[in-house]
Design an enzyme around this catalytic site. Structure first.
Site, mmCIF file in Angstrom:
data_model
loop_
_atom_site.group_PDB
_atom_site.id
_atom_site.type_symbol
_atom_site.label_atom_id
_atom_site.label_comp_id
_atom_site.label_asym_id
_atom_site.label_seq_id
_atom_site.Cartn_x
_atom_site.Cartn_y
_atom_site.Cartn_z
ATOM 1 N N HIS A 94 0.843 -1.193 0.000
ATOM 2 C CA HIS A 94 0.000 0.000 0.000
ATOM 3 C C HIS A 94 0.883 1.250 0.000
ATOM 4 C CE1 HIS A 94 -3.272 2.760 1.232
ATOM 5 N NE2 HIS A 94 -2.337 3.317 1.993
ATOM 6 N N GLU A 95 1.917 1.235 0.836
ATOM 7 C CA GLU A 95 2.835 2.377 0.863
ATOM 8 C C GLU A 95 3.605 2.490 -0.447
ATOM 9 O OE1 GLU A 95 2.395 4.490 3.060
ATOM 10 O OE2 GLU A 95 1.191 3.230 4.389
ATOM 11 N N HIS A 98 1.758 4.466 -2.907
ATOM 12 C CA HIS A 98 1.932 5.921 -2.835
ATOM 13 C C HIS A 98 3.157 6.362 -3.637
ATOM 14 C CE1 HIS A 98 -1.319 6.721 -0.153
ATOM 15 N NE2 HIS A 98 -0.821 6.019 0.860
#
Length: 222
Positions: A94-95, A98
């Site tokens: 998920h990071e 980004h």
């Protein structure tokens, strides 16, 4: 006082539930093994996407994971960095999502990053000015407080698509790059869906707080 509770308590309770849901989902999915650690999965996802220059660091704390767009670094908590579980893979990637957004200049992320200083300032001083204005019977000061707090609401609203998109990228790339099987994707989804609820709760809480402030201001007689 009843009106205050009507506006503030429901989103507050939703926020508490969301935090519990994240922790319980992470704990449950931490027991589902993965073939690699969160750091390894994030590294492979970044490399496969041409983001070899993005670094990965281990940081203290629990669920303190984040992507730093200024340093171009993923900072992962120990449980995620070293963990070989579906929970660790979901959070780490998920990071990494980004980082993909940052590399592609994803518009909501750009807007969110620009809004951070105003949101931080507004969250601290907005309510203070509103209370001070009410105490001093200075309606213009109250309006300034409300306007400043509006920056918090704007940040939270813009943050929703940023977080949802990062989760979607993580789920898609984990399967696309062969880091997990299509059948395992549902385990990752449980963690990411729980995390999404926290963003929704935070947004709702800020909106309802702003609505309460506006109600006070608009009902106040000069």
């Amino acid at each position: 006082m009843f009106t205050y509770f009507l506006f503030v308590i429901p989103p507050f309770l939703l926020g508490l539930y969301a935090q519990w849901k994240v922790k319980s989902s992470f704990a449950a999915m931490s027991k589902v093994p993965a073939r690699m650690s969160g750091a390894t999965a994030a590294r492979r996802m970044l490399d496969a996407g041409g983001l070899q220059s993005v670094g990965i660091e281990q940081v203290p704390g629990q669920l303190s994971d984040h992507y730093d767009p200024r340093a171009k670094v993923l900072r992962l908590s120990s449980d995620v960095y070293n963990g070989k579980s579906m929970a660790a893979l979901g959070v780490a990637c998920h990071e990494a999502g980004h980082a993909f957004q940052d590399a592609k200049h994803y518009a909501p992320l750009v807007i969110r990053n620009l809004a951070v200083p105003a949101a931080n300032f507004g969250s601290g001083i907005g309510a203070t000015l509103l209370v001070a204005g009410a105490f001093l019977a200075m309606k213009p000061l109250m309006w300034i407080g409300v306007i400043l707090f509006s920056a918090v609401v704007f940040f939270q609203v813009v943050n929703l698509p940023v977080e949802f998109d990062a989760s979607n990228r993580a789920r898609a790339h984990l399967v696309e790059y062969g880091l997990i099987s299509a059948q395992e994707e549902r385990y990752v989804a449980k963690v990411l869906n729980a995390a999404a609820l926290t963003y929704v709760a935070a947004t709702l809480q800020s909106i309802m707080t702003l609505a309460y402030y506006l109600m006070i201001l608009l009902n106040r007689r000069d």
